[in-house]
Motif scaffolding. Structure first.
Motif, PDB file in Angstrom:
ATOM      1  N   GLU A  34      20.152  29.328 -51.171  1.00 21.40           N
ATOM      2  CA  GLU A  34      21.195  28.510 -51.767  1.00 21.40           C
ATOM      3  C   GLU A  34      21.387  27.191 -51.026  1.00 21.40           C
ATOM      4  OE1 GLU A  34      23.777  27.943 -54.840  1.00 21.40           O
ATOM      5  OE2 GLU A  34      22.701  29.804 -54.492  1.00 21.40           O
ATOM      6  N   ASN A  35      21.143  27.170 -49.711  1.00 13.35           N
ATOM      7  CA  ASN A  35      21.384  25.956 -48.938  1.00 13.35           C
ATOM      8  C   ASN A  35      20.140  25.095 -48.779  1.00 13.35           C
ATOM      9  OD1 ASN A  35      19.982  27.629 -47.279  1.00 13.35           O
ATOM     10  ND2 ASN A  35      21.309  27.411 -45.482  1.00 13.35           N
ATOM     11  N   ALA A  36      19.033  25.439 -49.434  1.00 16.39           N
ATOM     12  CA  ALA A  36      17.839  24.599 -49.366  1.00 16.39           C
ATOM     13  C   ALA A  36      18.074  23.335 -50.193  1.00 16.39           C
ATOM     14  CB  ALA A  36      16.624  25.355 -49.901  1.00 16.39           C
ATOM     15  N   PRO A  37      17.766  22.151 -49.659  1.00 17.07           N
ATOM     16  CA  PRO A  37      17.958  20.919 -50.438  1.00 17.07           C
ATOM     17  C   PRO A  37      17.212  20.984 -51.765  1.00 17.07           C
ATOM     18  CG  PRO A  37      17.433  20.423 -48.152  1.00 17.07           C
ATOM     19  CD  PRO A  37      17.214  21.894 -48.332  1.00 17.07           C
ATOM     20  N   ARG A  38      17.866  20.500 -52.814  1.00 16.24           N
ATOM     21  CA  ARG A  38      17.335  20.693 -54.152  1.00 16.24           C
ATOM     22  C   ARG A  38      17.683  19.493 -55.024  1.00 16.24           C
ATOM     23  NH1 ARG A  38      17.680  25.477 -58.002  1.00 16.24           N
ATOM     24  NH2 ARG A  38      17.859  24.547 -60.045  1.00 16.24           N
ATOM     25  N   ILE A  39      16.819  19.211 -55.982  1.00 17.88           N
ATOM     26  CA  ILE A  39      17.127  18.226 -57.012  1.00 17.88           C
ATOM     27  C   ILE A  39      16.537  18.694 -58.332  1.00 17.88           C
ATOM     28  CG2 ILE A  39      15.107  16.807 -56.410  1.00 17.88           C
ATOM     29  CD1 ILE A  39      16.798  14.354 -57.279  1.00 17.88           C
ATOM     30  N   ASP A  40      17.354  18.621 -59.361  1.00 15.90           N
ATOM     31  CA  ASP A  40      16.912  18.882 -60.730  1.00 15.90           C
ATOM     32  C   ASP A  40      17.006  17.574 -61.504  1.00 15.90           C
ATOM     33  OD1 ASP A  40      17.542  21.401 -59.652  1.00 15.90           O
ATOM     34  OD2 ASP A  40      17.901  22.244 -61.635  1.00 15.90           O
ATOM     35  N   ILE A  41      16.185  17.432 -62.526  1.00 16.40           N
ATOM     36  CA  ILE A  41      16.339  16.332 -63.470  1.00 16.40           C
ATOM     37  C   ILE A  41      16.322  16.922 -64.867  1.00 16.40           C
ATOM     38  CG2 ILE A  41      13.845  15.852 -63.538  1.00 16.40           C
ATOM     39  CD1 ILE A  41      14.545  12.890 -63.924  1.00 16.40           C
ATOM     40  N   THR A  42      17.240  16.495 -65.675  1.00 14.18           N
ATOM     41  CA  THR A  42      17.302  16.995 -67.042  1.00 14.18           C
ATOM     42  C   THR A  42      17.545  15.833 -67.990  1.00 14.18           C
ATOM     43  OG1 THR A  42      18.365  18.618 -68.500  1.00 14.18           O
ATOM     44  CG2 THR A  42      19.794  17.529 -66.911  1.00 14.18           C
ATOM     45  N   PRO A  43      16.843  15.817 -69.129  1.00  6.42           N
ATOM     46  CA  PRO A  43      15.792  16.755 -69.511  1.00  6.42           C
ATOM     47  C   PRO A  43      14.514  16.529 -68.715  1.00  6.42           C
ATOM     48  CG  PRO A  43      15.957  15.009 -71.129  1.00  6.42           C
ATOM     49  CD  PRO A  43      17.102  14.792 -70.185  1.00  6.42           C
ATOM     50  N   GLY A  44      13.696  17.561 -68.630  1.00  4.50           N
ATOM     51  CA  GLY A  44      12.448  17.469 -67.894  1.00  4.50           C
ATOM     52  C   GLY A  44      11.321  16.847 -68.695  1.00  4.50           C
ATOM     53  N   ALA A  45      11.443  16.865 -70.019  1.00  4.52           N
ATOM     54  CA  ALA A  45      10.445  16.268 -70.902  1.00  4.52           C
ATOM     55  C   ALA A  45      11.107  16.001 -72.239  1.00  4.52           C
ATOM     56  CB  ALA A  45       9.240  17.197 -71.080  1.00  4.52           C
ATOM     57  N   LEU A  46      10.817  14.858 -72.821  1.00  2.00           N
ATOM     58  CA  LEU A  46      11.394  14.551 -74.120  1.00  2.00           C
ATOM     59  C   LEU A  46      10.564  13.506 -74.830  1.00  2.00           C
ATOM     60  CD1 LEU A  46      14.469  12.178 -73.928  1.00  2.00           C
ATOM     61  CD2 LEU A  46      12.853  12.458 -72.066  1.00  2.00           C
ATOM     62  N   ILE A  47      10.831  13.373 -76.126  1.00  2.00           N
ATOM     63  CA  ILE A  47      10.194  12.354 -76.950  1.00  2.00           C
ATOM     64  C   ILE A  47      11.260  11.342 -77.359  1.00  2.00           C
ATOM     65  CG2 ILE A  47       9.046  11.903 -79.143  1.00  2.00           C
ATOM     66  CD1 ILE A  47       7.703  14.539 -78.934  1.00  2.00           C
ATOM     67  N   MET A  48      10.914  10.066 -77.300  1.00  2.00           N
ATOM     68  CA  MET A  48      11.836   8.997 -77.688  1.00  2.00           C
ATOM     69  C   MET A  48      11.121   8.009 -78.592  1.00  2.00           C
ATOM     70  SD  MET A  48      13.648   8.243 -73.988  1.00  2.00           S
ATOM     71  CE  MET A  48      14.793   7.027 -74.684  1.00  2.00           C
ATOM     72  N   THR A  49      11.886   7.337 -79.417  1.00  2.00           N
ATOM     73  CA  THR A  49      11.338   6.249 -80.207  1.00  2.00           C
ATOM     74  C   THR A  49      11.346   4.980 -79.363  1.00  2.00           C
ATOM     75  OG1 THR A  49      13.546   5.909 -81.119  1.00  2.00           O
ATOM     76  CG2 THR A  49      12.007   7.231 -82.419  1.00  2.00           C
ATOM     77  N   PRO A  50      10.461   4.016 -79.643  1.00  2.00           N
ATOM     78  CA  PRO A  50      10.403   2.790 -78.840  1.00  2.00           C
ATOM     79  C   PRO A  50      11.745   2.061 -78.809  1.00  2.00           C
ATOM     80  CG  PRO A  50       8.463   2.979 -80.230  1.00  2.00           C
ATOM     81  CD  PRO A  50       9.400   4.069 -80.663  1.00  2.00           C
ATOM     82  N   GLY A  51      12.133   1.615 -77.611  1.00  2.00           N
ATOM     83  CA  GLY A  51      13.357   0.858 -77.451  1.00  2.00           C
ATOM     84  C   GLY A  51      14.637   1.665 -77.422  1.00  2.00           C
ATOM     85  N   SER A  52      14.553   2.979 -77.652  1.00  2.00           N
ATOM     86  CA  SER A  52      15.767   3.800 -77.664  1.00  2.00           C
ATOM     87  C   SER A  52      16.230   4.088 -76.232  1.00  2.00           C
ATOM     88  CB  SER A  52      15.525   5.102 -78.425  1.00  2.00           C
ATOM     89  OG  SER A  52      14.503   5.866 -77.799  1.00  2.00           O
ATOM     90  N   LYS A  53      17.459   4.611 -76.120  1.00  2.00           N
ATOM     91  CA  LYS A  53      18.055   4.863 -74.808  1.00  2.00           C
ATOM     92  C   LYS A  53      18.364   6.350 -74.651  1.00  2.00           C
ATOM     93  CE  LYS A  53      20.299   0.318 -74.473  1.00  2.00           C
ATOM     94  NZ  LYS A  53      19.549  -0.174 -73.295  1.00  2.00           N
ATOM     95  N   ARG A  54      18.303   6.804 -73.411  1.00  2.00           N
ATOM     96  CA  ARG A  54      18.645   8.195 -73.107  1.00  2.00           C
ATOM     97  C   ARG A  54      19.116   8.267 -71.653  1.00  2.00           C
ATOM     98  NH1 ARG A  54      17.281  13.328 -75.108  1.00  2.00           N
ATOM     99  NH2 ARG A  54      18.598  14.781 -73.986  1.00  2.00           N
ATOM    100  N   VAL A  55      20.148   9.057 -71.391  1.00  2.00           N
ATOM    101  CA  VAL A  55      20.655   9.213 -70.036  1.00  2.00           C
ATOM    102  C   VAL A  55      20.058  10.459 -69.401  1.00  2.00           C
ATOM    103  CG1 VAL A  55      22.690   9.560 -68.595  1.00  2.00           C
ATOM    104  CG2 VAL A  55      22.799   8.012 -70.562  1.00  2.00           C
ATOM    105  N   PHE A  56      19.412  10.288 -68.258  1.00  2.00           N
ATOM    106  CA  PHE A  56      18.927  11.413 -67.465  1.00  2.00           C
ATOM    107  C   PHE A  56      20.011  11.797 -66.459  1.00  2.00           C
ATOM    108  CE2 PHE A  56      14.941   9.751 -69.020  1.00  2.00           C
ATOM    109  CZ  PHE A  56      14.161  10.884 -69.194  1.00  2.00           C
ATOM    110  N   ALA A  57      20.065  13.069 -66.129  1.00  2.00           N
ATOM    111  CA  ALA A  57      21.022  13.558 -65.145  1.00  2.00           C
ATOM    112  C   ALA A  57      20.274  14.222 -64.002  1.00  2.00           C
ATOM    113  CB  ALA A  57      21.994  14.550 -65.778  1.00  2.00           C
ATOM    114  N   ALA A  58      20.765  13.992 -62.799  1.00  2.00           N
ATOM    115  CA  ALA A  58      20.212  14.643 -61.614  1.00  2.00           C
ATOM    116  C   ALA A  58      21.258  15.608 -61.069  1.00  2.00           C
ATOM    117  CB  ALA A  58      19.829  13.622 -60.550  1.00  2.00           C
ATOM    118  N   LEU A  59      20.834  16.811 -60.783  1.00  2.00           N
ATOM    119  CA  LEU A  59      21.722  17.821 -60.212  1.00  2.00           C
ATOM    120  C   LEU A  59      21.271  18.099 -58.784  1.00  2.00           C
ATOM    121  CD1 LEU A  59      24.005  19.916 -60.574  1.00  2.00           C
ATOM    122  CD2 LEU A  59      22.264  21.532 -61.350  1.00  2.00           C
TER     123      LEU A  59
END
Length: 435
Positions: free
Chosen positions: A252-277
């Motif tokens: 539980e105390n090991a340093p960790r980072i997640d990113i979500t979503p891990g993979a996605l498809i987007m249309t050109p020029g569109s926006k999406r917010v990634f989150a890091a945990l």
């Protein structure tokens, strides 16, 4: 701190035993056994995508001998090669429902299926577009590439790519495991493999199938392959060792980072917010999350300090990287496919904690995060919580978990109601704190 994904009652695992060689034979040698020129070579199998591909041409090209046959109503087919024919062969059929072509490689006689999984496996083995390869096949390259070790490695890589969407561990061999497909006349007649194909079709909604094939053909090394439907995650242990969040012996105390979503498809020029945990050491407070964001490719779009990513105008495959400032060696990468023809939505699911420590009889609140399809509103968050073990405590619809009084390890499942193939397992460690 691991999140495991299961399909039906199987637990997620990667295949560790060698595959049976395609076509029904088996080999543990480094090279396949290629059938010599003899009379009466036969190949048989089933063409299906979760439903049988009926009355469709199955074309084949062998080292010596070419031809075609047709599938029956249940998707089954048989190829009887003329005298003097020799393997290997490449097979091709088309799904009349969407025009997608399916391929398989045969180096031995016996069972050889045509499914989306055989297409993925063939693509990963040959590292090329299989429709183009079928037009002018290099069968010497097939003989050289199609070894037990290579098939095992390729199939394991595909399992991992799909592991955030479904579990294929019950299917020992994508090519030659006998397949009974559901039909229009009997939609409930499919076997376990057919149900995996059904779930695969659902999981690859939003047209992930073609981009996934492209990445299987072009992505190297295997560690760079994405895991669709699951947040990216990396943990740093002592001595600068790194393991994925699905690895064993996590702390539980090991340093960790997640990113979500891990993979996605987007249309050109569109926006999406990634989150890091991130997780933090006890008694350490930060004024802001110590995360740096960057786009790996120079022409791959832009991302700001808050994780808001703007896709480039040019279709392609790009990568967003999140790194920990407090542990500079620790970073994780998400994959972005920019495509003109695909909807800007890939369903995701994440949890606030992958491993939970709780005292016997205590209550703890678990949280899940999902993304929502565009232009769709839900009255409530469409997730369902459940406890796997009969004696593992209880949990309500909002994620409030009551631990059992018995010390032990239990498991809570959270599943998307709108995309049932996507779910996670949280490990619950019930114990008294150390003195």
């Amino acid at each position: 701190m691991k999140a495991r994904h299961i399909f039906l009652t199987g637990s997620l695992c990667l295949m560790t035993s060698l595959l049976a060689a395609c076509g029904g034979g088996s080999s543990t040698a480094s090279n396949p056994v290629v059938t010599p020129q003899v009379a009466g070579l036969s190949l048989r199998g089933t063409a299906a995508t979760g439903k049988a591909i009926a009355d469709s041409a199955v074309n084949y090209k062998c080292r010596t001998g070419t031809g075609a046959t047709r599938t029956a109503a249940d998707g089954s087919f048989e190829i009887n090669l003329p005298a003097g024919s020799a393997l290997p062969c490449i097979l091709e059929t088309s799904n009349p429902a969407n025009g997608k072509k399916l391929h398989a490689l045969a180096v031995n006689t016996g069972v050889i299926n045509l499914t989306p999984l055989t297409e993925m496996l063939s693509t990963r083995l040959m590292r090329t577009d299989m429709a183009a390869f079928f037009t002018n096949p290099d069968l010497d390259a097939v003989t050289k590439t199609f070894t037990s070790a290579n098939v095992t490695a390729a199939q394991t890589e595909i399992r991992n790519v799909l592991s955030g969407l479904l579990d294929t561990s019950t299917l020992s061999d994508f090519y030659s495991t006998p397949l009974k497909a559901a039909t229009s006349a009997n939609p409930a007649s499919g076997d376990a493999q057919d149900k995996i194909l059904d779930t695969l079709n659902l999981a690859l909604a939003a047209n992930l199938y073609d981009p996934l094939l492209t990445m299987l053909a072009k992505t190297n090394p295997p560690a760079s392959l994405p895991v669709f439907g699951r947040a990216g995650c990396l943990i740093q242990l002592a001595d600068k060792q790194f393991i994925s969040c699905s690895g064993p012996n996590l702390w539980e105390n090991a340093p960790r980072i997640d990113i979500t979503p891990g993979a996605l498809i987007m249309t050109p020029g569109s926006k999406r917010v990634f989150a890091a945990l991130l997780n933090y050491s006890p008694f350490v407070d930060y004024m802001r999350d110590p995360v740096t964001w960057q786009v790996v490719e120079a022409d791959g779009g832009a991302i700001n300090n808050f994780g808001e990513y703007t896709a480039p105008s040019k279709p392609g495959t790009y990568h967003v990287k999140a790194g920990r400032e407090d542990y500079p060696l620790l970073s994780v990468t998400a994959l972005v496919v920019v495509d003109n023809s695909t909807p800007d939505f890939v369903p995701t699911l994440s949890v606030d904690r992958h491993v939970v420590n709780v005292m016997p009889g205590a209550t703890i609140n678990l949280q899940a995060s999902i993304n929502y399809p565009p232009n769709i509103n839900y009255i409530r968050q469409p997730v369902t919580w459940s406890v796997i073990e009969a004696d593992g405590g209880s949990i309500n619809l909002s994620g409030s978990y009551v631990a059992p009084t018995k010390i032990g390890t239990y498991h809570v499942k959270v599943q998307r109601d709108d995309f049932p193939s996507i779910y996670l397992i949280v490990d619950i460690l019930v114990n008294y704190p150390p003195d």
